[in-house]
Design a protein around this motif. Structure first.
Motif, mmCIF file in Angstrom:
data_model
loop_
_atom_site.group_PDB
_atom_site.id
_atom_site.type_symbol
_atom_site.label_atom_id
_atom_site.label_comp_id
_atom_site.label_asym_id
_atom_site.label_seq_id
_atom_site.Cartn_x
_atom_site.Cartn_y
_atom_site.Cartn_z
ATOM 1 N N GLY A 1 -97.915 -30.978 -19.787
ATOM 2 C CA GLY A 1 -98.477 -30.612 -18.488
ATOM 3 C C GLY A 1 -97.709 -31.230 -17.336
ATOM 4 N N VAL A 2 -97.282 -32.483 -17.495
ATOM 5 C CA VAL A 2 -96.508 -33.161 -16.444
ATOM 6 C C VAL A 2 -95.196 -32.424 -16.197
ATOM 7 C CG1 VAL A 2 -95.215 -35.260 -15.894
ATOM 8 C CG2 VAL A 2 -97.543 -35.428 -16.796
ATOM 9 N N LYS A 3 -94.537 -32.012 -17.280
ATOM 10 C CA LYS A 3 -93.288 -31.253 -17.133
ATOM 11 C C LYS A 3 -93.544 -29.931 -16.413
ATOM 12 C CE LYS A 3 -89.363 -29.339 -19.711
ATOM 13 N NZ LYS A 3 -89.383 -28.085 -18.914
ATOM 14 N N SER A 4 -94.619 -29.254 -16.787
ATOM 15 C CA SER A 4 -94.947 -27.979 -16.139
ATOM 16 C C SER A 4 -95.241 -28.180 -14.658
ATOM 17 C CB SER A 4 -96.158 -27.338 -16.829
ATOM 18 O OG SER A 4 -95.868 -27.006 -18.169
ATOM 19 N N VAL A 5 -95.957 -29.251 -14.324
ATOM 20 C CA VAL A 5 -96.261 -29.551 -12.921
ATOM 21 C C VAL A 5 -94.989 -29.754 -12.126
ATOM 22 C CG1 VAL A 5 -97.221 -31.321 -11.385
ATOM 23 C CG2 VAL A 5 -98.575 -30.474 -13.300
ATOM 24 N N ASN A 6 -94.063 -30.550 -12.676
ATOM 25 C CA ASN A 6 -92.802 -30.806 -11.974
ATOM 26 C C ASN A 6 -91.993 -29.519 -11.779
ATOM 27 O OD1 ASN A 6 -93.166 -33.582 -11.619
ATOM 28 N ND2 ASN A 6 -92.325 -34.061 -13.636
ATOM 29 N N ASP A 7 -91.976 -28.671 -12.814
ATOM 30 C CA ASP A 7 -91.241 -27.410 -12.700
ATOM 31 C C ASP A 7 -91.862 -26.505 -11.633
ATOM 32 O OD1 ASP A 7 -89.489 -28.194 -14.683
ATOM 33 O OD2 ASP A 7 -90.520 -27.102 -16.279
ATOM 34 N N LEU A 8 -93.182 -26.433 -11.610
ATOM 35 C CA LEU A 8 -93.863 -25.589 -10.634
ATOM 36 C C LEU A 8 -93.658 -26.109 -9.216
ATOM 37 C CD1 LEU A 8 -97.181 -24.927 -12.581
ATOM 38 C CD2 LEU A 8 -95.482 -23.205 -11.937
ATOM 39 N N LEU A 9 -93.732 -27.434 -9.045
ATOM 40 C CA LEU A 9 -93.503 -28.019 -7.717
ATOM 41 C C LEU A 9 -92.086 -27.732 -7.232
ATOM 42 C CD1 LEU A 9 -95.280 -31.500 -8.047
ATOM 43 C CD2 LEU A 9 -96.032 -29.520 -6.708
ATOM 44 N N LYS A 10 -91.140 -27.796 -8.150
ATOM 45 C CA LYS A 10 -89.753 -27.501 -7.789
ATOM 46 C C LYS A 10 -89.613 -26.054 -7.334
ATOM 47 C CE LYS A 10 -85.056 -27.463 -9.685
ATOM 48 N NZ LYS A 10 -84.207 -27.739 -10.887
ATOM 49 N N ASN A 11 -90.216 -25.135 -8.074
ATOM 50 C CA ASN A 11 -90.138 -23.714 -7.716
ATOM 51 C C ASN A 11 -90.822 -23.435 -6.385
ATOM 52 O OD1 ASN A 11 -88.787 -23.126 -10.108
ATOM 53 N ND2 ASN A 11 -90.659 -22.632 -11.220
ATOM 54 N N ILE A 12 -91.985 -24.036 -6.173
ATOM 55 C CA ILE A 12 -92.713 -23.843 -4.918
ATOM 56 C C ILE A 12 -91.912 -24.386 -3.745
ATOM 57 C CG2 ILE A 12 -94.786 -24.544 -3.629
ATOM 58 C CD1 ILE A 12 -96.266 -24.522 -6.346
ATOM 59 N N SER A 13 -91.309 -25.557 -3.951
ATOM 60 C CA SER A 13 -90.494 -26.167 -2.892
ATOM 61 C C SER A 13 -89.286 -25.294 -2.538
ATOM 62 C CB SER A 13 -90.024 -27.552 -3.346
ATOM 63 O OG SER A 13 -89.188 -28.152 -2.385
ATOM 64 N N GLN A 14 -88.619 -24.761 -3.562
ATOM 65 C CA GLN A 14 -87.453 -23.907 -3.313
ATOM 66 C C GLN A 14 -87.852 -22.631 -2.573
ATOM 67 O OE1 GLN A 14 -85.913 -23.459 -7.294
ATOM 68 N NE2 GLN A 14 -84.578 -25.261 -7.132
ATOM 69 N N LEU A 15 -89.004 -22.076 -2.917
ATOM 70 C CA LEU A 15 -89.457 -20.865 -2.240
ATOM 71 C C LEU A 15 -89.833 -21.143 -0.785
ATOM 72 C CD1 LEU A 15 -91.555 -19.145 -5.059
ATOM 73 C CD2 LEU A 15 -89.448 -18.304 -4.012
ATOM 74 N N ASN A 16 -90.262 -22.364 -0.492
ATOM 75 C CA ASN A 16 -90.503 -22.719 0.905
ATOM 76 C C ASN A 16 -89.249 -22.512 1.747
ATOM 77 O OD1 ASN A 16 -93.194 -23.325 1.106
ATOM 78 N ND2 ASN A 16 -92.950 -25.547 0.952
ATOM 79 N N GLY A 17 -88.092 -22.909 1.184
ATOM 80 C CA GLY A 17 -86.835 -22.725 1.896
ATOM 81 C C GLY A 17 -86.492 -21.259 2.087
ATOM 82 N N VAL A 18 -86.720 -20.452 1.042
ATOM 83 C CA VAL A 18 -86.450 -19.016 1.122
ATOM 84 C C VAL A 18 -87.344 -18.359 2.166
ATOM 85 C CG1 VAL A 18 -86.534 -16.843 -0.159
ATOM 86 C CG2 VAL A 18 -85.682 -18.905 -1.282
ATOM 87 N N ILE A 19 -88.617 -18.728 2.161
ATOM 88 C CA ILE A 19 -89.579 -18.141 3.094
ATOM 89 C C ILE A 19 -89.256 -18.542 4.530
ATOM 90 C CG2 ILE A 19 -92.011 -18.152 3.777
ATOM 91 C CD1 ILE A 19 -92.647 -18.576 0.759
ATOM 92 N N SER A 20 -88.935 -19.817 4.740
ATOM 93 C CA SER A 20 -88.597 -20.289 6.083
ATOM 94 C C SER A 20 -87.370 -19.569 6.636
ATOM 95 C CB SER A 20 -88.351 -21.805 6.059
ATOM 96 O OG SER A 20 -89.520 -22.499 5.690
ATOM 97 N N GLN A 21 -86.378 -19.363 5.783
ATOM 98 C CA GLN A 21 -85.165 -18.657 6.214
ATOM 99 C C GLN A 21 -85.493 -17.217 6.607
ATOM 100 O OE1 GLN A 21 -82.064 -18.552 3.284
ATOM 101 N NE2 GLN A 21 -80.533 -17.707 4.673
ATOM 102 N N ALA A 22 -86.361 -16.579 5.825
ATOM 103 C CA ALA A 22 -86.749 -15.201 6.139
ATOM 104 C C ALA A 22 -87.492 -15.137 7.466
ATOM 105 C CB ALA A 22 -87.605 -14.632 5.019
ATOM 106 N N TYR A 23 -88.313 -16.133 7.747
ATOM 107 C CA TYR A 23 -89.046 -16.150 9.014
ATOM 108 C C TYR A 23 -88.101 -16.329 10.201
ATOM 109 C CZ TYR A 23 -94.006 -15.881 7.988
ATOM 110 O OH TYR A 23 -95.267 -15.430 7.692
ATOM 111 N N VAL A 24 -87.101 -17.163 10.020
ATOM 112 C CA VAL A 24 -86.148 -17.402 11.112
ATOM 113 C C VAL A 24 -85.322 -16.157 11.403
ATOM 114 C CG1 VAL A 24 -84.084 -18.702 11.770
ATOM 115 C CG2 VAL A 24 -86.018 -19.884 10.723
ATOM 116 N N THR A 25 -84.926 -15.444 10.354
ATOM 117 C CA THR A 25 -84.074 -14.257 10.521
ATOM 118 C C THR A 25 -84.867 -12.972 10.694
ATOM 119 O OG1 THR A 25 -83.946 -13.975 8.110
ATOM 120 C CG2 THR A 25 -82.236 -15.337 9.151
ATOM 121 N N GLY A 26 -86.203 -13.065 10.607
ATOM 122 C CA GLY A 26 -87.023 -11.873 10.753
ATOM 123 C C GLY A 26 -87.070 -11.021 9.491
#
Length: 240
Positions: free
Chosen positions: A164-189
């Motif tokens: 479960g700890v490994k799964s949590v870390n993997d999910l947090l990593k994926n969520i964090s990376q998607l934050n960057g993708v989403i923020s970039q999309a918001y900046v560029t419209g």
């Protein structure tokens, strides 16, 4: 107002309507798609020198409520926690057996007291003494078996925690990376709805492993915290 300006206003309206229809089409097509979140398209009035110049399309957003999303994640966490407790306690309870069964540990204990009572009535009886020894051995064998099984269950629980700890870390990593993708999309419209939907699915999975709270970070992404307030994901930064 010139003819070309009027035509441009009409064209902007048609293009906006076309984009809106595309969003509606996606929503209808994915009506029964598991995990799909309805999208909506922002529409803004365009002006030139204070004069209306048609409409423009804005950001594509998901029709979600942060409050309802937080409530859903909390409910997922509570349900998963209760299920985990139930599974482990049910396994332990199962080791003690049905009280109606002769080999049940509690019945074996009762048999010891019964044979002690019989032996007290005839203390010279060799058979009574042997019966006491046999019943004690049966009881101790059963309690040893139960103790060994409980240790096995504990080891299985430890393995589940480690996984479960490994799964949590993997999910947090994926969520964090998607934050960057989403923020970039918001900046560029750009359209960040796909990344947001995937991120929402990751958060649903995460809530089944730990109790988390979610809030918007202002750029379309999320900030995740434990219920005690410890930051897990902030913008595109993940706590180690």
């Amino acid at each position: 107002m010139s003819l070309s300006t009027i035509l441009n206003i009409g064209v902007s309206g048609l293009m906006t309507a076309q984009n809106q229809l595309s969003i509606v089409s996606d929503n209808i097509s994915n009506l029964n798609t598991p995990g799909y979140i309805r999208k909506k398209l922002e529409q803004n009035a365009a002006t030139v020198n204070g004069v209306g110049a048609g409409v423009t399309t804005g950001q594509v957003n998901l029709s979600t409520s942060t409050y309802l999303q937080s409530a859903s994640l909390k409910a997922n966490s509570a349900s998963s926690q209760a299920q985990a407790y139930y599974e482990l306690l049910d396994q332990i309870q199962g080791q003690f057996g049905d009280i109606s069964e002769a080999g049940n540990v509690f019945n074996l204990g009762d048999e010891i007291f019964t044979t002690f009572a019989k032996a007290a009535e005839s203390p010279q009886s060799t058979a009574s003494r042997q019966e006491i020894v046999t019943n004690l051995e049966n009881f101790l064998d059963e309690t040893t078996r139960i103790a060994d099984q409980i240790q096995t269950i504990r080891k299985d629980a430890d393995l589940r925690i480690s996984s479960g700890v490994k799964s949590v870390n993997d999910l947090l990593k994926n969520i964090s990376q998607l934050n960057g993708v989403i923020s970039q999309a918001y900046v560029t419209g750009g359209d960040a709805s796909g990344a947001q939907t995937t991120q929402s699915q990751y958060m649903d999975e995460l809530s089944k492993l730990i109790d988390v709270g979610v809030s918007s970070n202002g750029t379309g992404g999320v900030t995740l915290r434990t219920q005690s307030g410890f930051n897990l994901v902030t913008k595109d930064f993940m706590r180690p």
